[in-house]
Design an enzyme around this catalytic site. Sequence first.
Site, PDB file in Angstrom:
ATOM      1  N   HIS A  38     -56.316  -2.845  11.097  1.00  0.00           N
ATOM      2  CA  HIS A  38     -57.694  -2.376  11.319  1.00  0.00           C
ATOM      3  C   HIS A  38     -57.977  -2.217  12.816  1.00  0.00           C
ATOM      4  CE1 HIS A  38     -58.771  -6.921  10.683  1.00  0.00           C
ATOM      5  NE2 HIS A  38     -58.585  -6.701  11.976  1.00  0.00           N
ATOM      6  N   HIS A  85     -64.857 -10.443  13.454  1.00  0.00           N
ATOM      7  CA  HIS A  85     -64.451 -10.687  14.839  1.00  0.00           C
ATOM      8  C   HIS A  85     -65.624 -11.231  15.653  1.00  0.00           C
ATOM      9  CE1 HIS A  85     -61.615  -7.766  13.153  1.00  0.00           C
ATOM     10  NE2 HIS A  85     -60.731  -8.214  14.029  1.00  0.00           N
ATOM     11  N   HIS A 123     -49.515  -8.306  17.481  1.00  0.00           N
ATOM     12  CA  HIS A 123     -50.266  -8.009  18.697  1.00  0.00           C
ATOM     13  C   HIS A 123     -50.840  -9.287  19.296  1.00  0.00           C
ATOM     14  CE1 HIS A 123     -53.373  -7.949  15.566  1.00  0.00           C
ATOM     15  NE2 HIS A 123     -54.357  -7.831  16.454  1.00  0.00           N
ATOM     16  N   GLU A 177     -53.237 -12.505  11.583  1.00  0.00           N
ATOM     17  CA  GLU A 177     -54.026 -11.713  10.631  1.00  0.00           C
ATOM     18  C   GLU A 177     -53.210 -11.279   9.416  1.00  0.00           C
ATOM     19  OE1 GLU A 177     -57.218  -9.641  13.727  1.00  0.00           O
ATOM     20  OE2 GLU A 177     -55.602  -8.443  12.878  1.00  0.00           O
TER      21      GLU A 177
END
Length: 281
Positions: free
Chosen positions: A12, A60, A194, A241
């Site tokens: 996402h 977030h 990431h 994630e």
Amino acid sequence: MARITAGIGCSHVPVLGFAHDHKKTQEPIFKPAFDGFDWTRKWIKDEAKPDVVILVYNDHASFFDMKIIPTFAIGCGERFGICDEGFGPRPVPDVEGSPDLAWHIAQSLILDEFDMTIVNEMDVDHGLTVPLTMMYGDVPEWPVKVIPLAVNVVTYPPPSGNRCWALGEAIARAVASFPEDLNVQVWGTGGMSHQLQGPRAGLINAEWDNRFLDKLTGDTDELRMIEHVEYLRETGSEGIEMVMWLIMRGALGKATKALHRHYHVPVSNTALGHIVLEPTG
């Protein structure tokens, strides 16, 4: 009865929302990322046509913050607005919920010994809206109802991969016990490798990412046993994630096959992963 017919894994990456909203999807830096979703957009429109998507994502610090951090939260409302993440809300439609199914799932999960947080009023951020954009493009209303399922992967301690997989199995039991005839998909979002800060900012581990994608198919469940420290070491601080993809995979049953797969780097400073899975047993 309701049935889970497919699962989708999808990064996402917020910059993909930016590219879509600013008509930049065909620019050279973004085009390869978006091209990898062409197959899925056609499939979901012409063949799959889900009635409801259970969309597993993480907030977030847009709606939830450090005052309240639910490990697993399910949105049971009729409608969900779009968060302002610092630049105003994304210019995308509000998200229509599926409260009857959501409440049924919530009850089933809690009686199945998962301590869910029930949220009736909630705004959603790019973790949920970017996957919808990648699958449906520019639409006046999302053509599917959505049950948001938020997972804490922002602050320690996140849930284990094993617990996420087991939650997916419990979701499958809940959906199968719902009497209405519904075509349901489960989407796991976030990832892939990431890291956004510190000396390893920009870390991408394509080899590890692709092994993870490989093991989502077939009848192995070894992904559920990956420890937190391996995600952190191999895929960066935000690679955790990917445990959200395991909720999707657990919901698909013993075995799966891949209908479509896409992997691209770099997108911003992250890897982009996407897979469409069908349960086979």
